[in-house]
Design a protein around this motif. Structure first.
Motif, PDB file in Angstrom:
ATOM      1  N   ASP A  44     -41.122  25.505 -43.846  1.00 58.32           N
ATOM      2  CA  ASP A  44     -41.084  26.040 -42.483  1.00 58.32           C
ATOM      3  C   ASP A  44     -41.090  24.933 -41.432  1.00 58.32           C
ATOM      4  O   ASP A  44     -40.555  25.101 -40.343  1.00 58.32           O
ATOM      5  N   LYS A  45     -41.689  23.798 -41.765  1.00 58.08           N
ATOM      6  CA  LYS A  45     -41.713  22.650 -40.849  1.00 58.08           C
ATOM      7  C   LYS A  45     -40.392  21.880 -40.870  1.00 58.08           C
ATOM      8  O   LYS A  45     -40.216  20.917 -40.139  1.00 58.08           O
ATOM      9  N   GLY A  46     -39.498  22.281 -41.795  1.00 58.34           N
ATOM     10  CA  GLY A  46     -38.204  21.616 -41.880  1.00 58.34           C
ATOM     11  C   GLY A  46     -38.181  20.425 -42.818  1.00 58.34           C
ATOM     12  O   GLY A  46     -37.206  19.665 -42.845  1.00 58.34           O
ATOM     13  N   GLU A  47     -39.240  20.264 -43.591  1.00 60.70           N
ATOM     14  CA  GLU A  47     -39.295  19.136 -44.523  1.00 60.70           C
ATOM     15  C   GLU A  47     -38.265  19.334 -45.639  1.00 60.70           C
ATOM     16  O   GLU A  47     -38.085  20.442 -46.147  1.00 60.70           O
ATOM     17  N   GLN A  48     -37.584  18.266 -45.976  1.00 57.22           N
ATOM     18  CA  GLN A  48     -36.608  18.306 -47.062  1.00 57.22           C
ATOM     19  C   GLN A  48     -37.352  18.082 -48.383  1.00 57.22           C
ATOM     20  O   GLN A  48     -37.840  16.981 -48.635  1.00 57.22           O
ATOM     21  N   LEU A  49     -37.440  19.122 -49.203  1.00 57.17           N
ATOM     22  CA  LEU A  49     -38.140  19.026 -50.476  1.00 57.17           C
ATOM     23  C   LEU A  49     -37.147  18.967 -51.621  1.00 57.17           C
ATOM     24  O   LEU A  49     -36.066  19.550 -51.549  1.00 57.17           O
ATOM     25  N   ASN A  50     -37.526  18.271 -52.678  1.00 55.78           N
ATOM     26  CA  ASN A  50     -36.728  18.228 -53.892  1.00 55.78           C
ATOM     27  C   ASN A  50     -37.221  19.358 -54.789  1.00 55.78           C
ATOM     28  O   ASN A  50     -38.213  19.225 -55.496  1.00 55.78           O
ATOM     29  N   LEU A  51     -36.514  20.498 -54.720  1.00 54.41           N
ATOM     30  CA  LEU A  51     -36.882  21.672 -55.496  1.00 54.41           C
ATOM     31  C   LEU A  51     -36.001  21.756 -56.733  1.00 54.41           C
ATOM     32  O   LEU A  51     -34.798  21.493 -56.661  1.00 54.41           O
ATOM     33  N   LEU A  52     -36.605  22.140 -57.849  1.00 53.86           N
ATOM     34  CA  LEU A  52     -35.868  22.326 -59.095  1.00 53.86           C
ATOM     35  C   LEU A  52     -36.217  23.690 -59.658  1.00 53.86           C
ATOM     36  O   LEU A  52     -37.366  23.955 -60.011  1.00 53.86           O
ATOM     37  N   ASP A  53     -35.222  24.571 -59.727  1.00 56.42           N
ATOM     38  CA  ASP A  53     -35.373  25.923 -60.269  1.00 56.42           C
ATOM     39  C   ASP A  53     -34.963  25.877 -61.735  1.00 56.42           C
ATOM     40  O   ASP A  53     -33.818  25.564 -62.050  1.00 56.42           O
ATOM     41  N   VAL A  54     -35.908  26.193 -62.657  1.00 50.93           N
ATOM     42  CA  VAL A  54     -35.602  26.108 -64.092  1.00 50.93           C
ATOM     43  C   VAL A  54     -35.441  27.489 -64.728  1.00 50.93           C
ATOM     44  O   VAL A  54     -35.481  27.629 -65.939  1.00 50.93           O
ATOM     45  N   ARG A  55     -35.211  28.507 -63.908  1.00 46.44           N
ATOM     46  CA  ARG A  55     -34.991  29.858 -64.425  1.00 46.44           C
ATOM     47  C   ARG A  55     -33.554  30.019 -64.910  1.00 46.44           C
ATOM     48  O   ARG A  55     -32.691  29.172 -64.682  1.00 46.44           O
ATOM     49  N   GLU A  56     -33.295  31.147 -65.539  1.00 42.78           N
ATOM     50  CA  GLU A  56     -31.941  31.481 -65.983  1.00 42.78           C
ATOM     51  C   GLU A  56     -31.112  31.913 -64.768  1.00 42.78           C
ATOM     52  O   GLU A  56     -31.662  32.363 -63.759  1.00 42.78           O
ATOM     53  N   PRO A  57     -29.776  31.791 -64.870  1.00 43.26           N
ATOM     54  CA  PRO A  57     -28.916  32.109 -63.723  1.00 43.26           C
ATOM     55  C   PRO A  57     -29.146  33.504 -63.132  1.00 43.26           C
ATOM     56  O   PRO A  57     -29.174  33.668 -61.912  1.00 43.26           O
TER      57      PRO A  57
END
Length: 101
Positions: free
Chosen positions: A14-27
């Protein structure tokens, strides 16, 4: 590996921070709901880790449905030399129960 709460992640986003997110779920899970980031299903994390190579010394927040697969993925990444992995506690289930879709 450390844990990070949905509240912490949402506040940072929400603060606009650029996070390195990794989603490991199935498509199909990702199609239903996601908070962005790179998508690499858990079973492919080791094979596709080179796609994440540039993040080895940065914070990587891993998420899945409930926090189990992302915990496994974060541990895999740590064994591959990733210095700062964080598991999203409770995964998307916790996120949706707190913030909806």
């Amino acid at each position: 590996m450390q844990n990070i709460t949905p509240e912490e992640v949402k506040e940072r986003l929400d603060k606009g921070e650029q996070l390195n997110l990794l989603d490991v779920r199935e498509p199909h899970e990702r199609e239903e709901f996601n908070i962005g980031g790179i998508h690499i299903p858990l079973g492919q994390v080791m094979m596709q880790a080179d796609e994440l190579e540039n993040l080895k010394n940065q914070e990587v927040i891993v998420y899945c449905r409930s926090g189990n697969r992302s915990g496994q993925a974060a541990m895999i990444l740590e064994t591959m030399g990733f210095a700062n992995t964080k598991n999203l506690s409770g995964g998307m289930l916790a996120w949706q129960s707190k913030f909806g879709q």
